[in-house]
Design a protein around this motif. Structure first.
Motif, PDB file in Angstrom:
ATOM      1  N   ILE A 200      15.032  15.718  13.619  1.00  0.00           N
ATOM      2  CA  ILE A 200      14.544  14.343  13.742  1.00  0.00           C
ATOM      3  C   ILE A 200      15.022  13.746  15.061  1.00  0.00           C
ATOM      4  CG2 ILE A 200      14.653  12.024  12.737  1.00  0.00           C
ATOM      5  CD1 ILE A 200      15.058  13.470   9.989  1.00  0.00           C
ATOM      6  N   GLN A 201      16.297  13.959  15.382  1.00  0.00           N
ATOM      7  CA  GLN A 201      16.852  13.432  16.623  1.00  0.00           C
ATOM      8  C   GLN A 201      16.161  14.049  17.844  1.00  0.00           C
ATOM      9  OE1 GLN A 201      20.952  14.368  15.881  1.00  0.00           O
ATOM     10  NE2 GLN A 201      21.423  12.299  15.152  1.00  0.00           N
ATOM     11  N   GLU A 202      15.867  15.341  17.787  1.00  0.00           N
ATOM     12  CA  GLU A 202      15.174  15.997  18.892  1.00  0.00           C
ATOM     13  C   GLU A 202      13.764  15.445  19.065  1.00  0.00           C
ATOM     14  OE1 GLU A 202      15.385  20.224  18.235  1.00  0.00           O
ATOM     15  OE2 GLU A 202      17.496  20.312  18.813  1.00  0.00           O
ATOM     16  N   GLU A 203      13.090  15.193  17.951  1.00  0.00           N
ATOM     17  CA  GLU A 203      11.743  14.632  17.998  1.00  0.00           C
ATOM     18  C   GLU A 203      11.761  13.236  18.634  1.00  0.00           C
ATOM     19  OE1 GLU A 203       8.031  13.932  14.883  1.00  0.00           O
ATOM     20  OE2 GLU A 203      10.033  14.353  14.111  1.00  0.00           O
ATOM     21  N   VAL A 204      12.735  12.420  18.248  1.00  0.00           N
ATOM     22  CA  VAL A 204      12.861  11.076  18.818  1.00  0.00           C
ATOM     23  C   VAL A 204      13.210  11.170  20.306  1.00  0.00           C
ATOM     24  CG1 VAL A 204      14.212   8.935  18.756  1.00  0.00           C
ATOM     25  CG2 VAL A 204      13.431   9.970  16.626  1.00  0.00           C
ATOM     26  N   TYR A 205      14.133  12.062  20.646  1.00  0.00           N
ATOM     27  CA  TYR A 205      14.510  12.250  22.055  1.00  0.00           C
ATOM     28  C   TYR A 205      13.289  12.627  22.893  1.00  0.00           C
ATOM     29  CZ  TYR A 205      16.300  14.436  26.274  1.00  0.00           C
ATOM     30  OH  TYR A 205      16.504  14.779  27.584  1.00  0.00           O
ATOM     31  N   ASN A 206      12.481  13.544  22.387  1.00  0.00           N
ATOM     32  CA  ASN A 206      11.292  13.972  23.132  1.00  0.00           C
ATOM     33  C   ASN A 206      10.296  12.823  23.302  1.00  0.00           C
ATOM     34  OD1 ASN A 206      12.188  16.592  23.580  1.00  0.00           O
ATOM     35  ND2 ASN A 206      11.338  17.337  21.658  1.00  0.00           N
ATOM     36  N   ALA A 207      10.164  11.971  22.284  1.00  0.00           N
ATOM     37  CA  ALA A 207       9.273  10.812  22.382  1.00  0.00           C
ATOM     38  C   ALA A 207       9.799   9.821  23.422  1.00  0.00           C
ATOM     39  CB  ALA A 207       9.132  10.137  21.020  1.00  0.00           C
ATOM     40  N   VAL A 208      11.112   9.591  23.432  1.00  0.00           N
ATOM     41  CA  VAL A 208      11.715   8.698  24.421  1.00  0.00           C
ATOM     42  C   VAL A 208      11.505   9.270  25.823  1.00  0.00           C
ATOM     43  CG1 VAL A 208      13.910   7.784  25.288  1.00  0.00           C
ATOM     44  CG2 VAL A 208      13.418   7.701  22.841  1.00  0.00           C
ATOM     45  N   LYS A 209      11.672  10.565  25.955  1.00  0.00           N
ATOM     46  CA  LYS A 209      11.497  11.235  27.245  1.00  0.00           C
ATOM     47  C   LYS A 209      10.053  11.094  27.742  1.00  0.00           C
ATOM     48  CE  LYS A 209      12.296  15.712  29.411  1.00  0.00           C
ATOM     49  NZ  LYS A 209      12.713  17.086  29.188  1.00  0.00           N
ATOM     50  N   LYS A 210       9.080  11.252  26.832  1.00  0.00           N
ATOM     51  CA  LYS A 210       7.668  11.099  27.216  1.00  0.00           C
ATOM     52  C   LYS A 210       7.381   9.681  27.692  1.00  0.00           C
ATOM     53  CE  LYS A 210       5.590  14.582  24.232  1.00  0.00           C
ATOM     54  NZ  LYS A 210       4.789  14.804  23.011  1.00  0.00           N
ATOM     55  N   VAL A 211       7.905   8.690  26.974  1.00  0.00           N
ATOM     56  CA  VAL A 211       7.703   7.297  27.376  1.00  0.00           C
ATOM     57  C   VAL A 211       8.305   7.073  28.761  1.00  0.00           C
ATOM     58  CG1 VAL A 211       8.362   4.905  26.872  1.00  0.00           C
ATOM     59  CG2 VAL A 211       7.526   6.370  25.032  1.00  0.00           C
ATOM     60  N   ALA A 212       9.505   7.608  28.980  1.00  0.00           N
ATOM     61  CA  ALA A 212      10.170   7.446  30.280  1.00  0.00           C
ATOM     62  C   ALA A 212       9.353   8.082  31.397  1.00  0.00           C
ATOM     63  CB  ALA A 212      11.567   8.055  30.238  1.00  0.00           C
TER      64      ALA A 212
ATOM     65  N   VAL B 220      11.216  -0.622  24.540  1.00  0.00           N
ATOM     66  CA  VAL B 220      10.120   0.333  24.348  1.00  0.00           C
ATOM     67  C   VAL B 220      10.184   1.002  22.972  1.00  0.00           C
ATOM     68  CG1 VAL B 220       9.795   0.771  26.810  1.00  0.00           C
ATOM     69  CG2 VAL B 220      11.410   2.164  25.524  1.00  0.00           C
ATOM     70  N   SER B 221      10.866   0.379  22.033  1.00  0.00           N
ATOM     71  CA  SER B 221      11.033   0.964  20.696  1.00  0.00           C
ATOM     72  C   SER B 221       9.691   1.214  20.016  1.00  0.00           C
ATOM     73  CB  SER B 221      11.897   0.056  19.815  1.00  0.00           C
ATOM     74  OG  SER B 221      13.158  -0.129  20.390  1.00  0.00           O
ATOM     75  N   ASN B 222       8.774   0.247  20.096  1.00  0.00           N
ATOM     76  CA  ASN B 222       7.469   0.425  19.457  1.00  0.00           C
ATOM     77  C   ASN B 222       6.647   1.519  20.132  1.00  0.00           C
ATOM     78  OD1 ASN B 222       7.827  -1.468  17.402  1.00  0.00           O
ATOM     79  ND2 ASN B 222       7.254  -3.153  18.758  1.00  0.00           N
ATOM     80  N   GLU B 223       6.796   1.668  21.434  1.00  0.00           N
ATOM     81  CA  GLU B 223       6.094   2.744  22.136  1.00  0.00           C
ATOM     82  C   GLU B 223       6.608   4.108  21.684  1.00  0.00           C
ATOM     83  OE1 GLU B 223       5.600   2.292  26.434  1.00  0.00           O
ATOM     84  OE2 GLU B 223       6.139   0.177  26.141  1.00  0.00           O
ATOM     85  N   VAL B 224       7.921   4.199  21.449  1.00  0.00           N
ATOM     86  CA  VAL B 224       8.503   5.450  20.966  1.00  0.00           C
ATOM     87  C   VAL B 224       7.965   5.766  19.584  1.00  0.00           C
ATOM     88  CG1 VAL B 224      10.667   6.570  20.265  1.00  0.00           C
ATOM     89  CG2 VAL B 224      10.586   5.271  22.393  1.00  0.00           C
ATOM     90  N   LEU B 225       7.875   4.736  18.732  1.00  0.00           N
ATOM     91  CA  LEU B 225       7.317   4.946  17.388  1.00  0.00           C
ATOM     92  C   LEU B 225       5.863   5.400  17.474  1.00  0.00           C
ATOM     93  CD1 LEU B 225       8.799   1.983  15.328  1.00  0.00           C
ATOM     94  CD2 LEU B 225       9.149   4.418  14.925  1.00  0.00           C
ATOM     95  N   THR B 226       5.106   4.831  18.401  1.00  0.00           N
ATOM     96  CA  THR B 226       3.716   5.234  18.591  1.00  0.00           C
ATOM     97  C   THR B 226       3.636   6.703  19.010  1.00  0.00           C
ATOM     98  OG1 THR B 226       3.132   2.977  19.196  1.00  0.00           O
ATOM     99  CG2 THR B 226       1.576   4.714  19.817  1.00  0.00           C
ATOM    100  N   LYS B 227       4.518   7.125  19.901  1.00  0.00           N
ATOM    101  CA  LYS B 227       4.550   8.535  20.336  1.00  0.00           C
ATOM    102  C   LYS B 227       4.873   9.459  19.166  1.00  0.00           C
ATOM    103  CE  LYS B 227       3.780   8.375  24.737  1.00  0.00           C
ATOM    104  NZ  LYS B 227       2.397   8.581  25.069  1.00  0.00           N
ATOM    105  N   LEU B 228       5.664   8.940  18.224  1.00  0.00           N
ATOM    106  CA  LEU B 228       6.033   9.743  17.054  1.00  0.00           C
ATOM    107  C   LEU B 228       4.936   9.725  15.973  1.00  0.00           C
ATOM    108  CD1 LEU B 228       9.765   8.635  16.779  1.00  0.00           C
ATOM    109  CD2 LEU B 228       8.941  10.921  17.330  1.00  0.00           C
ATOM    110  N   GLY B 229       3.887   8.918  16.197  1.00  0.00           N
ATOM    111  CA  GLY B 229       2.788   8.863  15.243  1.00  0.00           C
ATOM    112  C   GLY B 229       2.892   7.735  14.253  1.00  0.00           C
ATOM    113  N   PHE B 230       3.762   6.785  14.505  1.00  0.00           N
ATOM    114  CA  PHE B 230       3.927   5.630  13.633  1.00  0.00           C
ATOM    115  C   PHE B 230       3.702   4.389  14.477  1.00  0.00           C
ATOM    116  CE2 PHE B 230       6.680   8.974  12.097  1.00  0.00           C
ATOM    117  CZ  PHE B 230       6.288   9.104  10.788  1.00  0.00           C
ATOM    118  N   SER B 231       2.954   3.431  13.940  1.00  0.00           N
ATOM    119  CA  SER B 231       2.729   2.220  14.729  1.00  0.00           C
ATOM    120  C   SER B 231       3.345   1.028  14.037  1.00  0.00           C
ATOM    121  CB  SER B 231       1.238   1.996  14.942  1.00  0.00           C
ATOM    122  OG  SER B 231       0.584   1.875  13.700  1.00  0.00           O
ATOM    123  N   LYS B 232       3.869   0.151  14.858  1.00  0.00           N
ATOM    124  CA  LYS B 232       4.467  -1.108  14.360  1.00  0.00           C
ATOM    125  C   LYS B 232       3.911  -2.240  15.164  1.00  0.00           C
ATOM    126  CE  LYS B 232       7.215  -0.601  10.963  1.00  0.00           C
ATOM    127  NZ  LYS B 232       7.310  -1.336   9.812  1.00  0.00           N
TER     128      LYS B 232
END
Length: 171
Positions: free
Chosen positions: A121-133, A159-171
């Motif tokens: 889960i942490q790796e998935e979140v890290y990768n989403a943060v990296k993509k946003v960056a 950019v928390s909501n953008e990270v969630l969007t990258k993970l496939g969840f929208s807020k």
């Protein structure tokens, strides 16, 4: 001519060094709290922890009961019987401590299970943060949740909501 060249060189130098760095903030507690897989993993860890804690408490209670019985019957025991009962009580207390270390120690089963469940889960979140960056050109993204040093941060750089969007969840 020399002055113009030096002035031009200085202007170019200042232009290169004054390149603005872009940074953003992400609230990892918020992001993780909105991931169902994180909530399920946390619940699984809590259930395991409670089960193991009950097991340890039961063994500790047995040791306490053995000690109370020993104290009440001590006057009727021979020296040999006292020693054997004391050894049994110590063994039961040691069993409780061993269980505690096995389950909750630094390299215990809870730690291992947490690593197994949380690392993906942490790796998935890290990768989403990296993509946003990478997409937005940020040099750094700071975790707002873990830094007590941040007094104020504009919501525009969150950019928390953008990270969630990258993970496939929208807020």
């Amino acid at each position: 001519m020399k002055k113009i060249f030096l002035t031009l060189l200085a202007v170019i130098g200042f232009a290169l060094t004054s390149h603005a760095q872009k940074f953003a903030m992400v609230d990892m507690e918020y992001v993780l709290g909105n991931l169902p897989s994180y909530e399920m993993a946390n619940e699984q860890l809590n259930q395991l922890s409670l089960r193991w804690q009950k097991e340890i408490e039961n063994v500790s209670r047995e040791a306490e009961t053995m000690y109370k019985n020993y104290q009440s019957e001590m006057v009727f025991m021979t020296t040999e019987l006292k020693k054997s009962r004391e050894a049994e009580i110590v063994a039961k207390e040691k069993e409780a401590m061993d269980l505690k270390n096995k389950y909750f120690g630094p390299e215990g089963e809870l730690y291992t299970k947490r690593q197994t469940l949380m690392k993906p889960i942490q790796e998935e979140v890290y990768n989403a943060v990296k993509k946003v960056a990478e997409e937005r050109g940020y040099q750094a993204i700071f975790d707002r949740a873990s830094s007590a040093d941040i007094i104020f941060a504009s919501p525009r750089i969150d950019v928390s909501n953008e990270v969630l969007t990258k993970l496939g969840f929208s807020k």
